[in-house]
Design a protein around this motif. Sequence first.
Motif, PDB file in Angstrom:
ATOM      1  N   GLY A 294      40.309  67.710  78.272  1.00  0.00           N
ATOM      2  CA  GLY A 294      39.356  68.809  78.462  1.00  0.00           C
ATOM      3  C   GLY A 294      38.392  68.148  78.482  1.00  0.00           C
ATOM      4  N   TRP A 336      44.018  67.663  75.846  1.00  0.00           N
ATOM      5  CA  TRP A 336      44.239  69.094  75.231  1.00  0.00           C
ATOM      6  C   TRP A 336      45.001  69.160  73.911  1.00  0.00           C
ATOM      7  N   VAL A 422      43.738  73.756  83.169  1.00  0.00           N
ATOM      8  CA  VAL A 422      44.567  72.560  82.209  1.00  0.00           C
ATOM      9  C   VAL A 422      45.550  72.387  82.688  1.00  0.00           C
TER      10      VAL A 422
END
Length: 423
Positions: A294, A336, A422
Amino acid sequence: GADPGPGDGKMVDIRGTYAGKQVFLTGTTGFVGKVVIEKLLRDCPEVATVFVVIRPKKGVLPQERAEKEIASSPIFARLRQEIDDFDGMFTRKVIAVAGDINKDDMGLSRSDLARVCANVHIVIHCAANVDFNERLDGAMTTNCRGPLRMLSLAQRCPKLLAYVHVSTAYVNCNRPSGSRVQEELPKCSADAEALLLELEGLKDASGLHARTQELLAKDGYPNTYTFTKAMGEKLLFKYHGDVPVCVVRPSIVGSSWRDPEPGWVDTVSAGGAMYLSGGLGLMQVCPGDPNLVGDQIPVDLVANTILAAACIAAVKGKGFFRLFHSGSSCTNPIRWSQTADSVCSYWGRHPSAKQVMKAKFKMVPNPLYYRLLHLSQVSVPALALSVWAKVSRREAVQKKSQALAKMLARTQILADTFYHFVN
């Protein structure tokens, strides 16, 4: 200093470039805009003037709004400690003008327009419509026409040295996951000018929605924000002419790394909205791949890039055009899963008084497993509270149940909005 590029020789003197110069800045009440102003005033103290565009408000002068909405921000606490008469300095250097980026001439009055055009050396366009779910016509007005209106103003500034346009790294989000993205124009096939004309005649909401979905699907964009920002970049490239232009593309903008102090943030948006939801127990699980990177970047590094880009454009001169990414994934990739661990660790040490359920934040790549976890950890407890509210008929419980239902609905919208980024 700023490196003007491979083989270009010595570093550019950023502080010296801004000394005695006048800057025109939009988006100044926003997160990034405030940091740019603070950075200019603190690290480039010899900057002459910073014109800031403020939307007009009946009965309130633009300068009064600037002092109330910008100068009063906690971001200037460090400067207030370092400068004896901060308010006096702010009033002298930061000049507010009433304007609207969605209007011709940026909505400036004739006198303000004349003053800006006659004196400005550098224009920085931070303002944008960042609503992922904005109607296409509204998003295009701000994100496509807006940069061209700023360009038109820049072209009328005889002293102009540089125009910096703040875009987003996610103009490239239609490329395959894991792609190495070069600093080149986005792969967007839509003709922005033809589309602007088409939308003027498309007044039916259902027709506009259908056309929007068709356009997004064709170019692979998840929302109108990334789509219109991509078209805005291409329009700037097409029409910039002799104006030296730099486009800065930040990734997910987060709280500050160092300046004006570590962790400074004044808005709950982007990744911050997910992290807050996790801390309140509203987003214990989120559909996403925890192994993906991310790309998040501190806001002060984005401001540094913006100010340095203007200096590079000023050195390069007429006709220059370059794109700069402002991200972290190449030098400090954070998955993430690491972000989720940090979020849980923080809220474990600093629980919120507004916490609704247990603070938790976990990304789950398997859709079925996600639904099962969401059902057991979020939906069932919320349903139990709703049943108890009806059975007990206690007003306090009913209010809590209704508030929880609203918050969970917003959290679901948030999860849907970020799904593309994501996964």
